[in-house]
Scaffold this active site. Structure first.
Site, PDB file in Angstrom:
ATOM      1  N   HIS A 152       0.633  -0.703   0.227  1.00 59.41           N
ATOM      2  CA  HIS A 152       0.414   0.034   0.086  1.00 59.41           C
ATOM      3  C   HIS A 152       1.052   0.960  -0.239  1.00 59.41           C
ATOM      4  O   HIS A 152       2.138   1.362   0.530  1.00 59.41           O
ATOM      5  CB  HIS A 152      -0.595   0.177   1.059  1.00 59.41           C
ATOM      6  CG  HIS A 152      -2.447  -0.500   1.191  1.00 59.41           C
ATOM      7  ND1 HIS A 152      -2.431  -2.181   1.436  1.00 59.41           N
ATOM      8  CD2 HIS A 152      -3.158  -0.810   0.699  1.00 59.41           C
ATOM      9  CE1 HIS A 152      -3.370  -3.194   1.273  1.00 59.41           C
ATOM     10  NE2 HIS A 152      -4.336  -2.348   0.473  1.00 59.41           N
ATOM     11  N   LYS A 156      -0.751   5.103   4.531  1.00 63.08           N
ATOM     12  CA  LYS A 156      -1.876   4.115   5.537  1.00 63.08           C
ATOM     13  C   LYS A 156      -1.982   3.630   7.092  1.00 63.08           C
ATOM     14  O   LYS A 156       0.138   3.395   7.245  1.00 63.08           O
ATOM     15  CB  LYS A 156      -1.791   2.606   4.800  1.00 63.08           C
ATOM     16  CG  LYS A 156      -3.389   1.778   4.956  1.00 63.08           C
ATOM     17  CD  LYS A 156      -3.137   0.591   4.208  1.00 63.08           C
ATOM     18  CE  LYS A 156      -3.883  -0.695   4.952  1.00 63.08           C
ATOM     19  NZ  LYS A 156      -5.178   0.059   5.461  1.00 63.08           N
TER      20      LYS A 156
HETATM   21  P1  NAD Z   1      -7.250   9.879   4.501  1.00 58.55           P
HETATM   22  O1  NAD Z   1      -6.272  10.479   4.891  1.00 58.55           O
HETATM   23  O2  NAD Z   1      -6.628  10.146   2.779  1.00 58.55           O
HETATM   24  O3  NAD Z   1      -8.475  10.317   4.304  1.00 58.55           O
HETATM   25  C1  NAD Z   1      -9.472   9.927   5.854  1.00 58.55           C
HETATM   26  C2  NAD Z   1     -10.372  11.972   5.134  1.00 58.55           C
HETATM   27  O4  NAD Z   1     -10.867  11.307   7.223  1.00 58.55           O
HETATM   28  C3  NAD Z   1      -9.137  12.799   6.265  1.00 58.55           C
HETATM   29  O5  NAD Z   1      -9.760  14.010   4.949  1.00 58.55           O
HETATM   30  C4  NAD Z   1      -9.893  13.423   7.519  1.00 58.55           C
HETATM   31  O6  NAD Z   1      -9.903  14.595   7.466  1.00 58.55           O
HETATM   32  C5  NAD Z   1     -11.365  12.538   7.470  1.00 58.55           C
HETATM   33  N1  NAD Z   1     -11.091  12.750   9.375  1.00 58.55           N
HETATM   34  C6  NAD Z   1     -10.044  12.664   9.929  1.00 58.55           C
HETATM   35  N2  NAD Z   1     -10.709  12.326  11.218  1.00 58.55           N
HETATM   36  C7  NAD Z   1     -12.257  12.513  11.161  1.00 58.55           C
HETATM   37  C8  NAD Z   1     -13.074  12.823  11.553  1.00 58.55           C
HETATM   38  N3  NAD Z   1     -13.213  13.163  13.185  1.00 58.55           N
HETATM   39  N4  NAD Z   1     -14.470  13.116  11.098  1.00 58.55           N
HETATM   40  C9  NAD Z   1     -14.774  12.968   9.676  1.00 58.55           C
HETATM   41  N5  NAD Z   1     -13.289  12.950   8.951  1.00 58.55           N
HETATM   42  C10 NAD Z   1     -11.929  12.770  10.191  1.00 58.55           C
HETATM   43  O7  NAD Z   1      -7.247   8.618   3.883  1.00 58.55           O
HETATM   44  P2  NAD Z   1      -7.646   7.542   2.748  1.00 58.55           P
HETATM   45  O8  NAD Z   1      -7.100   6.844   1.802  1.00 58.55           O
HETATM   46  O9  NAD Z   1      -9.232   7.796   1.657  1.00 58.55           O
HETATM   47  O10 NAD Z   1      -8.409   6.437   3.399  1.00 58.55           O
HETATM   48  C11 NAD Z   1      -9.630   6.171   4.699  1.00 58.55           C
HETATM   49  C12 NAD Z   1      -9.668   4.849   5.282  1.00 58.55           C
HETATM   50  O11 NAD Z   1      -9.998   3.921   4.343  1.00 58.55           O
HETATM   51  C13 NAD Z   1      -8.249   4.105   5.497  1.00 58.55           C
HETATM   52  O12 NAD Z   1      -8.565   3.090   6.657  1.00 58.55           O
HETATM   53  C14 NAD Z   1      -8.054   2.845   4.414  1.00 58.55           C
HETATM   54  O13 NAD Z   1      -7.070   1.846   5.009  1.00 58.55           O
HETATM   55  C15 NAD Z   1      -9.173   2.331   3.802  1.00 58.55           C
HETATM   56  N6  NAD Z   1      -9.825   2.092   2.391  1.00 58.55           N
HETATM   57  C16 NAD Z   1     -10.343   1.359   2.201  1.00 58.55           C
HETATM   58  C17 NAD Z   1     -10.442   1.046   1.172  1.00 58.55           C
HETATM   59  C18 NAD Z   1     -12.390  -0.295   1.045  1.00 58.55           C
HETATM   60  O14 NAD Z   1     -12.252  -0.771  -0.023  1.00 58.55           O
HETATM   61  N7  NAD Z   1     -12.637  -0.982   2.387  1.00 58.55           N
HETATM   62  C19 NAD Z   1      -9.786   1.206  -0.260  1.00 58.55           C
HETATM   63  C20 NAD Z   1      -8.967   1.823   0.534  1.00 58.55           C
HETATM   64  C21 NAD Z   1      -8.877   2.704   1.211  1.00 58.55           C
END
Ligand code: NAD
Length: 262
Positions: A152, A156
């Site tokens: 990844h 992450k």
């Molecule tokens: P990222 O860091 O780009 O985005 C996270 C967002 O959440 C940020 O904008 C942050 O400001 C916001 N945030 C933080 N605390 C918050 C709160 N209390 N309330 C509201 N928003 C808040 O991360 P990302 O790359 O978008 O990944 C997010 C999650 O999704 C990770 O856990 C990742 O592993 C997961 N993910 C899952 C899949 C899937 O298919 N299930 C695919 C990709 C990523």
């Protein structure tokens, strides 16, 4: 039209979800939440002003915008509270954020029952990754020696990935518990053999340039089999997220895994 709120709307995944929801004719983006609030969600994703201003308080945003579904792509330490808030207010969570413990999932399941509000979690929303997991489960019946390498991007937060843990869990369901490798093997550097789940070793690579990738390697007498999936960009997850938004209200309790919706 299904009314959708996106939590984590300003993140890498959140922005892709905002765009996918706006583009789908059966979904309506009614709310968006992120720590960095204040901007128009449509403008944020380059689709022009849509009047949905990113809020910072989930509970308030739910009461103001009355969504039916909350999609969560936040952080491992935020998602549990988000899911509880949504369920208590009768909103179905569609959870993509990884890193939820078994206890947290059990609590979400019990809240879903208590509030008669279905919930859905997918460790991976990409159809190719779901197939990789199902094929790996099939292969493990015949080739039980297996190691998982997941790769990844370096932002992450959790390791191993939810997909790797889900793959190991699915393989655990079909093979006898066993210890792999030489019984006397010793790590000269701690962690050299990776993490261990029920005898399976999981290795987590974190580098800029990657999105989400996984190899499941099976070893047998004189042969190996590698099943590999690559998410080249975040659009790969969007058909799965959109499908979950449309189907979650028809589920019962907590459902885990995109394969259950296909
Ligand atoms: P990222 O860091 O780009 O985005 C996270 C967002 O959440 C940020 O904008 C942050 O400001 C916001 N945030 C933080 N605390 C918050 C709160 N209390 N309330 C509201 N928003 C808040 O991360 P990302 O790359 O978008 O990944 C997010 C999650 O999704 C990770 O856990 C990742 O592993 C997961 N993910 C899952 C899949 C899937 O298919 N299930 C695919 C990709 C990523």
């Amino acid at each position: 039209m299904v009314r959708v709120l996106v939590s984590g709307a300003c993140g890498r995944m959140g922005q892709a979800v905002v765009k996918a929801v706006m583009e789908d004719t059966e979904l309506e983006l009614v709310g968006a939440v992120d720590l960095k609030g204040g901007m128009d969600a449509g403008e944020l994703v380059g689709m022009g002003r849509n009047g949905v201003i990113v809020a910072t308080d989930l509970s308030q945003a739910i009461q103001d915008t009355k969504p039916e579904v909350m999609v969560d792509f936040t952080r491992p330490d935020v998602v549990f509270n988000d899911a509880c808030t949504a369920l208590k207010l009768g909103v179905s969570p569609v959870i993509g954020t990884t890193g939820l413990s078994a206890e947290a999932r059990a609590e979400i399941a019990s809240l879903a029952e208590k509030h008669h509000t279905p919930a859905f979690i997918a460790p991976n929303f990409a159809i190719g990754a779901v197939l990789m997991m199902l094929m790996s489960q099939q292969a493990a019946k015949y080739m039980p020696n297996v190691e998982i390498i997941e790769l990844h991007h370096d932002q992450k937060l959790d390791a191993p990935s939810g997909t790797a843990l889900q793959t190991a869990e699915m393989i655990r369901e079909v093979r006898k518990s066993m210890k792999q490798g030489h019984p006397d093997e010793k790590e000269k550097v701690a962690g050299a053999r990776g993490a261990e789940v029920d005898g399976m070793h999981i290795h987590s690579v974190r580098l800029p340039g990657y999105v989400a990738h996984q190899e499941v390697i099976f070893g047998g007498l004189g042969q190996t089999l590698t099943i590999r999936h690559d998410s080249i960009n975040r659009e790969s997850f969007m058909p799965g997220v959109v499908l979950a938004c449309k189907k979650v209200k028809g589920l019962e309790g907590l459902v885990i895994g995109l394969d259950k919706l296909l």
